[in-house]
Design an enzyme around this catalytic site. Structure first.
Site, mmCIF file in Angstrom:
data_model
loop_
_atom_site.group_PDB
_atom_site.id
_atom_site.type_symbol
_atom_site.label_atom_id
_atom_site.label_comp_id
_atom_site.label_asym_id
_atom_site.label_seq_id
_atom_site.Cartn_x
_atom_site.Cartn_y
_atom_site.Cartn_z
ATOM 1 C CD GLN A 102 -2.673 -0.732 2.699
ATOM 2 O OE1 GLN A 102 -2.263 -0.001 3.596
ATOM 3 N NE2 GLN A 102 -3.843 -1.316 2.739
ATOM 4 N N GLY A 103 1.913 1.192 0.832
ATOM 5 C CA GLY A 103 2.830 2.314 0.912
ATOM 6 C C GLY A 103 2.085 3.598 1.150
ATOM 7 C CB CYS A 104 3.376 6.533 0.434
ATOM 8 S SG CYS A 104 4.236 5.821 -0.979
ATOM 9 C CB VAL A 105 -1.604 8.686 -0.144
ATOM 10 C CG1 VAL A 105 -2.609 9.078 -1.199
ATOM 11 C CG2 VAL A 105 -2.024 7.424 0.537
ATOM 12 C CG MET B 157 6.897 8.632 -0.022
ATOM 13 S SD MET B 157 6.492 10.368 0.225
ATOM 14 C CE MET B 157 4.712 10.345 0.059
#
Ligand SMILES: Cc1cc2nc3c(=O)[nH]c(=O)nc-3n(C[C@H](O)[C@H](O)[C@H](O)COP(=O)(O)OP(=O)(O)OC[C@H]3O[C@@H](n4cnc5c(N)ncnc54)[C@H](O)[C@@H]3O)c2cc1C
Lengths: 105, 409
Positions: A102-105, B157
């Site tokens: 998913q990591g990041c937005v 991130m």
């Protein structure tokens, strides 16, 4: 959803070329996917990472971040980048047959 | 008497307090909020400080101005949450018990996470603008800087307000032009992402802006260390970027209190149900704003949309009803693009930023994914909205669920 023949098995992929059903995976499939990522041969260290990713995915429903990988799998960050040049979290996830982290937005 | 305890009186905690206090029965519920600081910082304003558009005085107000009467307010650092005993321990050892806990302790930068970052170059020619101290120090530096290579680097991130680094280089392009030294400044945007932004469509739009403004882009750069002696940053794969001025967005993490409480992931963010905002491990703990591990943007607008959802779910929880309200990941961000213009994006978990008009379909007045003067006014108006409406938990003219109307594929 695109389907391809890999190591004699029919495998489903998502739009970003990650396997959409991780139960279709086996080590032969991993070997072929690794070649697509430019890794000619998977060694023991690759497999430590890949197995850790699969375990995380089965428990949590998503692959780990690089931070989690290094902290929990015992493979240092530097080595991770050497094993999976150009983006360990994404590449290892693809070879491990799990969906994109998913990591990041 | 039952106790509802809110940790953190930043954007999210303050909104929640203002929403809950008027509706909870005061004979049944005592609401307490705890924060370490008496000053509320308008963090979106930090972006403008390095360029002298705002001074530090423009981004601070006393927290008390935003607390409704009837709330118990405690100013103290929080040491830890003891979830299995339903209690919180403050720094001095004071204990507060709770029936329901809302954690809104935010996220902050941790420069020490990157080797060499906070060494000899820190606040000499290495600056952040995610803290008021960093933004103010950078403003002083820029006043005297005569030019060179400015590298903006995102360490890893997720970061809060993921568009702020882009805004920084857009504004820098404008500011150096105003100062008459744009031809002496090389701007380079160095990011671990595969492009200018996380979402594909917006990434390509922003990529074009970088090109148009003559700002270089280095993508897929994962910083391993800073070599402050030789003024360069080095990636895990031994790529190097030299700088004269490094503006860094260091690793963002949840507060160490979360780690001390054993409630966080490897970045001290709390595993949270991405729809109900209930913590995954404890049913009487809810998490709001930057403190969550949600795959939504860490932004004030997002905290506001989440608060609408959490408000309903807390009321349901109190009455033993199922938690029905679902957060959809809605984010709405104005992006300052320099020269008095701005860009607006609106998106959620499932839908990436698309072009169109906002908030009124077909009318606007704001344009999505386009650079307009009106969007810039939106950004500047946000500060007024933040102090006067958002923090007070008032309704904004924007739905908490994202709407597809007015958007084009
Ligand atoms: C440079 C910059 C630009 C931004 N631009 C925008 C923008 O344009 N639009 C937008 O919507 N958002 C923007 N944001 C993001 C926005 O400011 C945050 O997402 C928002 O403030 C998050 O709210 P929060 O309540 O979760 O955290 P915060 O507002 O950070 O509040 C956390 C609170 O918890 C307290 N706390 C933490 N730990 C402890 C402890 N151990 N003991 C006691 N108290 C503690 C802190 O003191 C703080 O008051 C920007 C942020 C930055 C840094």
């Amino acid at each position: 959803m695109p389907t391809r023949e890999i190591a004699g098995k029919t495998i489903d992929f998502d739009d970003e070329n990650f396997m959409s059903d991780h139960t279709q995976w086996n080590e032969d499939v991993a070997t072929e996917l690794a070649k697509e990522e430019g890794i000619e041969q998977l060694n023991d260290r690759h497999l430590v990472v890949i197995n850790f990713m699969r375990k995380e995915f089965e428990e949590k429903g998503t692959g780990p971040s690089i931070r989690r990988l290094t902290k929990q799998s015992g493979v240092p960050t530097k080595e991770l980048y050497a094993l999976f040049p150009g983006g360990p979290a994404k590449k290892a996830a693809r070879i491990a047959g799990i969906t994109k982290p998913q990591g990041c937005v | 008497m039952k106790k509802l305890l809110i940790l953190g009186a930043g954007t999210a905690g303050t909104i929640m307090l203002n929403k809950l206090l008027p509706v909870l029965n005061r004979d049944e519920w005592q609401i307490t909020i705890v924060d370490q600081f008496e000053t509320h910082y308008y963090q979106p304003g930090f972006l403008f400080i390095p360029f002298g558009i705002y001074g530090p005085q423009d981004v601070v107000k006393p927290k008390r101005d935003f607390f409704p009467s009837g709330a118990e307010v405690v100013f103290s650092p929080i040491d830890r949450i003891e979830a299995k005993d339903n209690r919180v321990v403050l720094d001095g050892g004071q204990i507060i018990n709770y029936d329901i806990l809302i954690v809104a302790t935010g996220s902050k930068i941790v420069p020490a996470e990157i080797e060499g970052m906070d060494g000899s170059g820190w606040r000499k020619n290495i600056f952040d603008f995610y803290t008021i101290e960093g933004a103010t120090a950078l403003a002083k530096f820029l006043k005297f800087w005569e030019g060179g290579r400015l590298v903006l680097n995102i360490a890893e991130m997720p970061i809060k307000c993921p568009v702020a680094p882009l805004e920084f280089v857009f504004l820098a392009d404008w500011w150096f032009t105003e100062q008459g030294i744009r031809d002496k400044v090389e701007l380079q945007f160095v990011t671990p992402l595969p492009g200018a932004f996380t979402k594909p469509r917006a990434s390509s739009v922003f990529g074009n802006f970088l090109t148009k403004k003559n700002i270089g882009l280095t993508a897929d750069f994962n910083i391993a260390r800073v070599d402050a002696e030789n003024n360069k940053i080095i990636s895990w794969e031994e790529q190097e970027e030299e700088y004269d001025l490094l503006v860094t967005i260091p690793t963002n993490m949840g507060d160490p209190l979360i780690e001390r409480s054993g409630l966080g992931d490897e970045l001290n963010f709390i595993p949270t149900d991405k729809h109900t905002l209930q913590s995954k491990d404890h049913e009487n703990i809810f998490v709001l704003g930057d403190a969550t591990d949600l795959p939504s943007s860490k932004a004030g607008s997002v905290a506001h949309f989440q608060a609408d959802i959490l408000f309903e779910n807390i009321l349901s929880y109190i009455e033993d009803r199922p938690l029905k309200a679902r957060f959809d990941g809605h984010a709405n961000c104005y992006i300052e693009s320099g020269f008095g213009r701005g860009i607006l994006i609106d998106f959620n978990y499932d839908t990436e930023p698309l072009p169109g008009k906002f908030p009124l379909p077909g009318i606007g007045p704001f344009s999505l994914l386009e650079e307009t003067r009106m969007n810039h006014y939106g950004k500047m108006m946000f500060r007024w909205m933040y102090w006067n409406l958002l923090l007070k938990g008032a309704e904004l003219p924007i739905e908490s669920q994202m709407l597809m109307a007015g958007k084009r594929h």
